[in-house]
Design a protein around this motif. Structure first.
Motif, PDB file in Angstrom:
ATOM      1  N   ASN A 148       0.438  -0.808   0.145  1.00 55.01           N
ATOM      2  CA  ASN A 148       0.282   0.175  -0.220  1.00 55.01           C
ATOM      3  C   ASN A 148       0.668   1.484   0.380  1.00 55.01           C
ATOM      4  O   ASN A 148       0.151   2.848  -0.868  1.00 55.01           O
ATOM      5  CB  ASN A 148      -0.393  -0.014   1.603  1.00 55.01           C
ATOM      6  CG  ASN A 148      -1.635   1.239   1.310  1.00 55.01           C
ATOM      7  OD1 ASN A 148      -2.758   1.430   0.247  1.00 55.01           O
ATOM      8  ND2 ASN A 148      -1.780   2.081   2.390  1.00 55.01           N
ATOM      9  N   HIS A 149       1.715   0.965   0.717  1.00 56.57           N
ATOM     10  CA  HIS A 149       2.546   2.204   0.640  1.00 56.57           C
ATOM     11  C   HIS A 149       3.198   3.008  -0.305  1.00 56.57           C
ATOM     12  O   HIS A 149       3.674   3.548  -1.147  1.00 56.57           O
ATOM     13  CB  HIS A 149       3.988   1.817   1.854  1.00 56.57           C
ATOM     14  CG  HIS A 149       5.082   3.530   1.699  1.00 56.57           C
ATOM     15  ND1 HIS A 149       4.628   4.419   3.146  1.00 56.57           N
ATOM     16  CD2 HIS A 149       6.547   3.178   1.597  1.00 56.57           C
ATOM     17  CE1 HIS A 149       5.993   5.413   1.916  1.00 56.57           C
ATOM     18  NE2 HIS A 149       6.564   4.806   1.481  1.00 56.57           N
ATOM     19  N   ASN A 154       5.004   5.518  -2.374  1.00 56.63           N
ATOM     20  CA  ASN A 154       6.344   5.201  -2.416  1.00 56.63           C
ATOM     21  C   ASN A 154       7.441   6.315  -1.498  1.00 56.63           C
ATOM     22  O   ASN A 154       7.967   6.476  -1.889  1.00 56.63           O
ATOM     23  CB  ASN A 154       6.971   4.666  -3.434  1.00 56.63           C
ATOM     24  CG  ASN A 154       8.724   3.801  -2.969  1.00 56.63           C
ATOM     25  OD1 ASN A 154       8.247   3.023  -1.654  1.00 56.63           O
ATOM     26  ND2 ASN A 154       9.201   3.078  -3.789  1.00 56.63           N
ATOM     27  N   ILE A 240       7.181   1.948   8.356  1.00 61.58           N
ATOM     28  CA  ILE A 240       5.915   1.297   7.515  1.00 61.58           C
ATOM     29  C   ILE A 240       4.989   2.097   8.916  1.00 61.58           C
ATOM     30  O   ILE A 240       3.810   1.839   8.120  1.00 61.58           O
ATOM     31  CB  ILE A 240       5.413   0.072   6.954  1.00 61.58           C
ATOM     32  CG1 ILE A 240       6.331  -0.245   6.023  1.00 61.58           C
ATOM     33  CG2 ILE A 240       4.102   0.267   6.437  1.00 61.58           C
ATOM     34  CD1 ILE A 240       6.839   0.738   4.379  1.00 61.58           C
TER      35      ILE A 240
END
Length: 558
Positions: A148-149, A154, A240
């Motif tokens: 998802n990141h 990113n 994260i």
């Protein structure tokens, strides 16, 4: 008369309410979180209150290399715990939880056998209190948050080719070993190669089993390296921002589970890393809690002593400040005959020469365990086909190794069949002769640690490793991870990496295929030979014969 099956014996068990089992250890009912009437978790508040109490004696049960003939390590752990209580000692046992993969594959359950079992057997071998599901969910939450990141810009500049965090499930499924995710277009993210491991190989499992408390758990989760940037800088779980949510998912799973044996010995069943691909011991929290509540704690380490016991000594004891008072090595006449070259179909025939030849495997394990400075006793787990001459040959061999081999009939007789073993183990533990020392110091270089295990435990001539692997180990040392212990991943069936080489082989080298850094768990994994972190099911999986009978009872679990 036909013997009752394990599941028939377990089904007929007269279990005490779990509050009574807790009371026998001095755990107030208010500090038990019940899961039904026969299992409960022990509250974190109660565990915290035990800090100033002295520790009981820690007894490790390990075994020779496993063979299709069977050894009975968990059965012996249970029988010894029951035997200690029968002779008037205050004992508890600590074992691992069962993985669904082997239950439906080929290994069967992990609750002992015969009249030396932990109950409730069916629940323990299936969903139990949901710990493995929580570990699976926490692991896969992190995996989802990584992708998802990357999808949403990113910001950490993760190199998608260098994401090292795979996904897990608690099932044997070879089809998931290597795969490509995020196919189907822009809306599904960026395609990349990844795969699944079995839950018991998850670093989250190892972390749960080595963490002292929830704060330590979250710190270790945050330390997980999930991937690297294009310039090879590590990206951590805390980057994260998944460590808090993962801790929430694992809050109940961190609390040890309390159940009982058929003879009502308290049993802590918590955590379940495999010993051929992970560190193979139950949780530090369960073991340390039991040591505060009982005078003798019997625990086991997975597979043969070359794997589980080595990791128990070099990883668990080193990190948790524990020291075993006695090591019990489980052996069977049948296993010695197989190590001596007898086929499984021929094990029923007397063969004293094969027993003696196969004892070389046992002898090496005795030497290895004695090398840690801990006294060793051999438990001969009795089978009906054993002859007096075969038993005498095994005992004579062990006597020449400056140890004692005691015949045990706990599978048939429960704790009464392990009283002699219990007396000997208690006598040695009380004498305080152990002078435990790990195999290697913290500051030894990582590759030398791998070599030390390969040469001193496996008796290999050396370790084969590509220059890239040696460079990777040196890079981790430079990054501050050089003091970590190593966790060897190799076949359980042999001292070597060739599962067909039984006995006590020499003249081989250990091929080091890959190394993985488990920075949160606090060890480096060395993958040797052809070992899989996601097993497959056999041609005829046990699942084919598991089902419900007309009474709604489970059949086929064993």
């Amino acid at each position: 008369m036909a013997h009752k099956t394990d599941i028939e014996i377990a089904r007929a068990a007269c279990k005490k309410p779990i509050r009574d089992i807790g009371a026998s250890l001095g755990i107030p009912e208010a500090h038990l979180v019940p899961y039904g009437h026969d299992k409960a978790k022990v509250s974190a508040d109660f565990i915290r209150s035990l800090g100033d109490r002295p520790n009981g004696k820690l007894i490790l049960v390990t075994a020779v290399n496993p063979t299709p003939a069977g050894e009975g390590k968990t059965t012996t752990t249970v029988g010894l715990g029951d035997g200690l209580n029968r002779i008037g000692k205050r004992a508890a046992i600590c074992i691992r939880e069962a993985s669904l993969g082997p239950c439906f594959g080929m290994k069967g359950g992990a609750a002992g056998g015969g009249f030396a079992q932990v109950v409730p057997m069916e629940e323990m071998n299936l969903h139990f209190t949901g710990d493995f599901h929580a570990i699976t969910a926490a692991h896969n939450l992190l995996a989802a948050m990584i992708d998802n990141h990357i999808y949403w810009g990113n910001a950490l500049e993760i190199d998608q080719r260098r994401v090292v965090w795979r996904r897990v499930m608690d099932m044997n499924d070879r089809a998931l070993r290597d795969m490509v995710t995020s196919l189907g277009g822009v809306a599904n993210g960026f395609p990349r190669q990844t795969g699944f491991d079995i839950t018991v190989a998850s670093e989250v499992m190892a972390i749960l089993c080595l963490a002292r408390d929830l704060d330590d758990l979250q710190r270790r989760l945050g330390d997980i390296i999930v991937g690297y940037t294009r310039d090879r800088a590590p990206v951590f779980c805390r980057d994260i921002k998944a460590d808090g949510a993962m801790t929430v998912l694992l809050k109940e799973a961190m609390q040890p589970n309390l159940v009982q044996t058929l003879e009502h010995t308290p049993a802590f069943v918590h955590g379940g890393p495999f010993a051929n691909i992970a560190h193979g011991c139950n949780s530090v929290v369960a073991t340390t809690t039991a040591l505060k509540l009982a005078d003798y704690v019997v625990t086991e380490a997975g597979f043969g002593a070359d794997l589980g016991a080595e990791k128990f000594m070099n990883i668990k004891c080193r990190k948790a400040g524990l020291a075993p008072a006695v090591v019990v090595i489980v052996a069977t006449v049948r296993a010695m005959k197989m190590n001596g070259g007898v086929a499984k179909a021929d094990l029923g025939a007397e063969d004293v020469a094969a027993v003696t030849a196969g004892c070389a495997n046992l002898g090496r394990h005795i030497e290895n365990m004695s090398g840690f400075g801990v006294p060793v006793v051999v438990a001969i787990n009795h089978f009906a086909t054993d002859t007096d001459a075969e038993i005498a040959a095994l005992q004579a061999y062990v006597a020449h190794q400056d140890s004692t081999a005691i015949l045990c009939r706990h599978w048939e007789k429960g704790g009464a069949g392990a009283e002699e073993l219990a007396r000997r183990v208690a006598e040695i533990a009380d004498a305080g002769a152990a002078d435990f020392t790990p195999l290697y110091p913290d500051d030894m270089p990582l590759f030398e640690k791998i070599e030390t295990i390969a040469k001193r435990i496996y008796r290999a001539d050396g370790v084969q490793a590509a220059p890239a692997i040696r460079d990777q180990l040196r890079a981790w040392e430079q990054a501050g991870h050089g003091n970590l212990p190593v966790c060897m991943a190799k076949t359980q069936y042999s001292f070597s990496t060739d599962p067909a080489l039984r006995g006590a082989p020499t003249g081989f080298t250990v091929p080091l295929r890959e190394v993985r850094l488990s920075a949160g768990a606090g060890f480096v994994v060395a993958i040797c030979g052809e070992i899989m972190t996601m097993p497959g099911l056999p041609r005829m999986p046990a699942a084919e014969t598991i089902g419900l009978n007309d009474l709604g009872q489970i059949e086929g679990l064993f």
